[in-house]
Motif scaffolding. Structure first.
Motif, PDB file in Angstrom:
ATOM      1  N   ASP A 181       0.820  -1.210   0.000  1.00 36.63           N
ATOM      2  CA  ASP A 181       0.000   0.000   0.000  1.00 36.63           C
ATOM      3  C   ASP A 181       0.852   1.258   0.000  1.00 36.63           C
ATOM      4  N   ARG A 250     -14.522  -2.101  -2.710  1.00 38.89           N
ATOM      5  CA  ARG A 250     -14.675  -2.611  -1.336  1.00 38.89           C
ATOM      6  C   ARG A 250     -15.907  -3.498  -1.196  1.00 38.89           C
ATOM      7  N   SER A 260      -7.759   1.089  -0.493  1.00 37.48           N
ATOM      8  CA  SER A 260      -7.675   1.882   0.728  1.00 37.48           C
ATOM      9  C   SER A 260      -7.881   3.360   0.416  1.00 37.48           C
ATOM     10  N   THR A 261      -8.109   4.139   1.467  1.00 36.09           N
ATOM     11  CA  THR A 261      -8.182   5.589   1.287  1.00 36.09           C
ATOM     12  C   THR A 261      -6.860   6.123   0.772  1.00 36.09           C
ATOM     13  N   ARG A 299      -3.104  -3.203  -4.687  1.00 37.09           N
ATOM     14  CA  ARG A 299      -3.705  -3.043  -3.361  1.00 37.09           C
ATOM     15  C   ARG A 299      -4.910  -3.960  -3.154  1.00 37.09           C
TER      16      ARG A 299
END
Length: 331
Positions: A181, A250, A260-261, A299
């Protein structure tokens, strides 16, 4: 009641700044391509990561030019570069540095590791144990190294260019999800086409001769342009489009771990730089679509059932991007 914290956006870059950036971007690309033939698209993606302030993971089989690309980029930037050959016996302190006791004066001093540089080539990063790979987490995210409670800042820019052989080769480890990430972009170089590979094979070819590259910029200029490009306009519908891709990932039943953010933020940041390479000071949906693969695929983690069914993170992401409604002008 929840409140969204408002932030002042950076000033948008002028046409002159965009023009100067495109010129520098072209010169850097030409310098690297002079020793890595036929891979301009890959080089351009690495440069996007550089100006976006992120790190690059180059994944492919040995002998495809991963190390050449990293070394050529370091030469073209004109900054300091260090190379670390990752091996199973490499220790975290060998990468970040360590506290050293001086018996002469009884003092303890910090001896900097190879991360204190502008370009760090982490060669075959997945041959080191997880604890050594994890030693890079802080410096990749925060540009600092903490040893014995003391924090040390690394130079700017600081770019980790890591090379990785495929997971199924002997003697390699899977990179932890937290480590993956931290990489802004993952790229597979691939073999060159016939004509470019023949050019490499011909006697007298400059392919791989990175020592012949002359610097075309300086580290401070990279940092300056990076700050300017943070002001490239990203309209609200574009932000919501990027978020919708992440939210859909997600919720996808084929994925055990979605975007992810940090990954979505990386996607927007890369899109700003990518837009500037095309002479624009605003991001378009096509920028998000083009960069979603290199920025988000690594990711994503498939469920066991999806993997057995033959799905891949790339194919799942392609389905997701294709299914999210694209914002239209004026809406």
């Amino acid at each position: 009641m929840s409140h969204v914290v408002s932030q002042h956006a950076p000033a948008p870059p002028t046409e002159a700044v965009i023009s100067d950036f495109r010129g520098l971007h072209g010169r850097l690309g030409d310098a690297v391509e002079s020793v890595l033939h036929g891979k301009r698209a890959v080089i351009d993606l690495v440069l996007v990561a550089l100006f976006a302030g992120g790190h690059v993971l180059l994944e492919d089989v040995p002998g495809t030019g991963k190390t050449t690309l990293a070394r050529a980029l370091a030469r073209a930037l004109g900054g300091e570069s260090r190379r670390v050959q990752f091996t199973p016996d490499l220790l975290p302190a060998d990468v970040t540095g360590t506290a050293v006791f001086n018996p002469g004066d009884g003092r303890i001093s910090f001896r900097q590791g190879p991360v204190f540089t502008n370009i760090m080539l982490a060669d075959e990063i997945n041959r080191a144990a997880a604890k050594t790979q994890s030693a890079l987490l802080e410096v990749m995210e925060e540009r600092t190294v903490t040893v014995d409670g003391t924090t040390h800042r690394v130079p700017e820019p600081m770019l980790v260019v890591a090379t990785q052989n495929p997971i199924d080769l002997d003697g390699t480890y899977r990179l932890p999800e937290a480590q993956l990430d931290r990489f802004l972009i993952r790229i597979a170089i691939g073999y060159p086409d016939v004509e470019h590979e023949l050019a490499i094979l011909r006697p007298g070819s400059r392919a791989g001769h990175t020592d012949e590259i002359e610097p075309v910029t300086r580290p401070g200029q990279i940092v300056e342009f990076s700050r300017h490009l943070a002001g490239v306009h990203v309209a609200e519908p574009i932000l919501r489009y990027a978020h919708a891709i992440g939210a859909t990932a997600r919720a996808d039943e084929r994925l055990r771990l979605g975007a992810s953010t940090r990954g979505l933020r990386a996607l927007v940041r890369c899109a700003q730089v990518f837009a500037a390479t095309h002479g624009r000071n605003f991001v378009m949906p096509a920028d998000i679509q083009f960069l979603a693969g290199p920025v988000l695929t690594h990711r994503l983690i498939l469920t066991r059932e999806a993997a057995m069914a033959g799905d891949t993170p790339a194919s799942v992401l392609a389905d997701i991007v294709g299914g999210v409604e694209v914002p239209q002008p004026g809406r």
